[in-house]
Design an enzyme around this catalytic site. Sequence first.
Site, short mmCIF file in Angstrom:
data_model
loop_
_atom_site.label_atom_id
_atom_site.label_comp_id
_atom_site.label_asym_id
_atom_site.label_seq_id
_atom_site.Cartn_x
_atom_site.Cartn_y
_atom_site.Cartn_z
N ASN A 246 -30.28 62.02 -11.45
CA ASN A 246 -28.79 62.73 -11.95
C ASN A 246 -28.99 63.45 -13.20
OD1 ASN A 246 -27.90 61.33 -9.68
ND2 ASN A 246 -27.10 59.57 -10.71
N VAL A 247 -28.13 64.66 -13.35
CA VAL A 247 -28.16 65.24 -14.48
C VAL A 247 -26.81 64.77 -15.13
CG1 VAL A 247 -29.37 67.20 -13.60
CG2 VAL A 247 -26.93 66.99 -13.11
N HIS B 104 -34.50 65.37 -13.49
CA HIS B 104 -34.20 66.59 -12.95
C HIS B 104 -33.36 67.41 -14.08
CE1 HIS B 104 -34.82 65.40 -8.59
NE2 HIS B 104 -35.72 65.66 -9.19
N SER C 127 -30.99 59.51 -1.63
CA SER C 127 -31.58 59.78 -0.17
C SER C 127 -32.99 59.79 0.37
CB SER C 127 -30.78 61.23 0.18
OG SER C 127 -31.32 62.17 -0.39
N1 APR Z 1 -23.03 53.99 -3.62
C1 APR Z 1 -24.53 54.09 -3.38
N2 APR Z 1 -25.03 55.08 -2.98
C2 APR Z 1 -24.01 55.90 -2.25
C3 APR Z 1 -22.98 55.97 -2.41
C4 APR Z 1 -22.20 55.01 -3.12
N3 APR Z 1 -20.77 54.91 -3.38
N4 APR Z 1 -22.39 57.25 -1.84
C5 APR Z 1 -23.45 57.95 -1.25
N5 APR Z 1 -24.43 57.18 -1.58
C6 APR Z 1 -25.74 57.49 -1.09
C7 APR Z 1 -26.06 58.22 0.13
O1 APR Z 1 -26.08 57.46 1.10
C8 APR Z 1 -27.35 58.90 -0.09
O2 APR Z 1 -28.46 58.22 0.20
O3 APR Z 1 -26.49 58.31 -2.35
C9 APR Z 1 -27.23 59.07 -1.75
C10 APR Z 1 -26.94 60.58 -2.13
O4 APR Z 1 -28.09 61.34 -1.50
P1 APR Z 1 -28.21 62.96 -2.08
O5 APR Z 1 -26.84 63.44 -2.03
O6 APR Z 1 -29.47 63.55 -1.49
O7 APR Z 1 -28.51 62.79 -3.60
P2 APR Z 1 -29.86 62.44 -4.43
O8 APR Z 1 -30.61 61.57 -3.59
O9 APR Z 1 -29.57 62.12 -5.74
O10 APR Z 1 -30.54 63.93 -4.33
C11 APR Z 1 -31.83 64.10 -4.82
O11 APR Z 1 -31.60 66.50 -4.79
O12 APR Z 1 -30.65 68.26 -4.52
C12 APR Z 1 -31.33 67.70 -5.41
O13 APR Z 1 -31.57 67.70 -7.68
C13 APR Z 1 -30.76 67.33 -6.77
O14 APR Z 1 -31.28 65.09 -8.08
C14 APR Z 1 -30.87 65.66 -6.66
C15 APR Z 1 -31.70 65.43 -5.65
#
Ligand code: APR
Length: 230
Positions: free
Chosen positions: A87-88, A104, A172
């Site tokens: 997270n940023v 990131h 994710s």
């Molecule tokens: N509590 C916990 N997890 C949650 C919640 C919640 N309330 N709501 C959603 N999630 C989960 C989703 O199920 C998913 O697994 O958070 C995750 C979000 O995934 P992404 O949107 O892909 O975010 P992230 O994994 O942080 O992305 C990684 O991708 O776009 C780039 O640089 C960006 O750092 C980011 C990286």
Amino acid sequence: MKKLVVLSGAGISAESGISTFRDNGGLWDNYRIEDVATPEAWLRNQELVLDFYNQRRKQAESVKPNAAHYALAELENHFDVTIITQNVDNLHEVAGSSKVIHLHGELFKSRSTKNPDLVYEMKTWELKTGDLCEEGSQLRPHIVWFGEEVPMMAVAMDITEEADIFLVIGTSLAVYPAAGLVNYVAPGRPIFIVDPAQPEISLKKNMTFIQEKATTGMDSLIKKYLLPDN
Ligand code: APR
């Protein structure tokens, strides 16, 4: 104290009101990565990139950490905690976590486009064309864009290898090299995953999947596994 290493993603900030990237309605439903989060996008349309991060900074200014961020900060009384975040936003720091590694980048920092060692804290949410570093070059968001090096990755790998316990929360596991950190956990060390949906990982016997959102999942994790006698 046992070393607890945490890999967090956008999901831990979801309950604070910051949208994730890949859930329905997430950031990448509304913007194309290649338009706002790559070095080519910056060269092609600097104003659009500046505006994308200005909007995210403006939104992030008004949100607060949630119980999951605070629970991780409180765990520093029981474990040697290091948070490796994708997270940023600065919600881990605002909640009181003292060791946070941003893989990131950081939304509230800007960086010289000429000299990457020149990084500045941002006082306001807006970064504009014409905002220059001390050497006179345009400032850019201090964010690791797709296709750019992840400077803190080696440090993150070393810390992960030392983990007694590894926690994956709210990611994710779709983006590498960050997602690959799970492979650096020493064999047999417990890995906990807190997420309402199973991330892109096949669960192995040392993994415990807590299928809950971050706030309630942290509560379950602490009560059942981390501090059962408390
Ligand atoms: N509590 C916990 N997890 C949650 C919640 C919640 N309330 N709501 C959603 N999630 C989960 C989703 O199920 C998913 O697994 O958070 C995750 C979000 O995934 P992404 O949107 O892909 O975010 P992230 O994994 O942080 O992305 C990684 O991708 O776009 C780039 O640089 C960006 O750092 C980011 C990286």
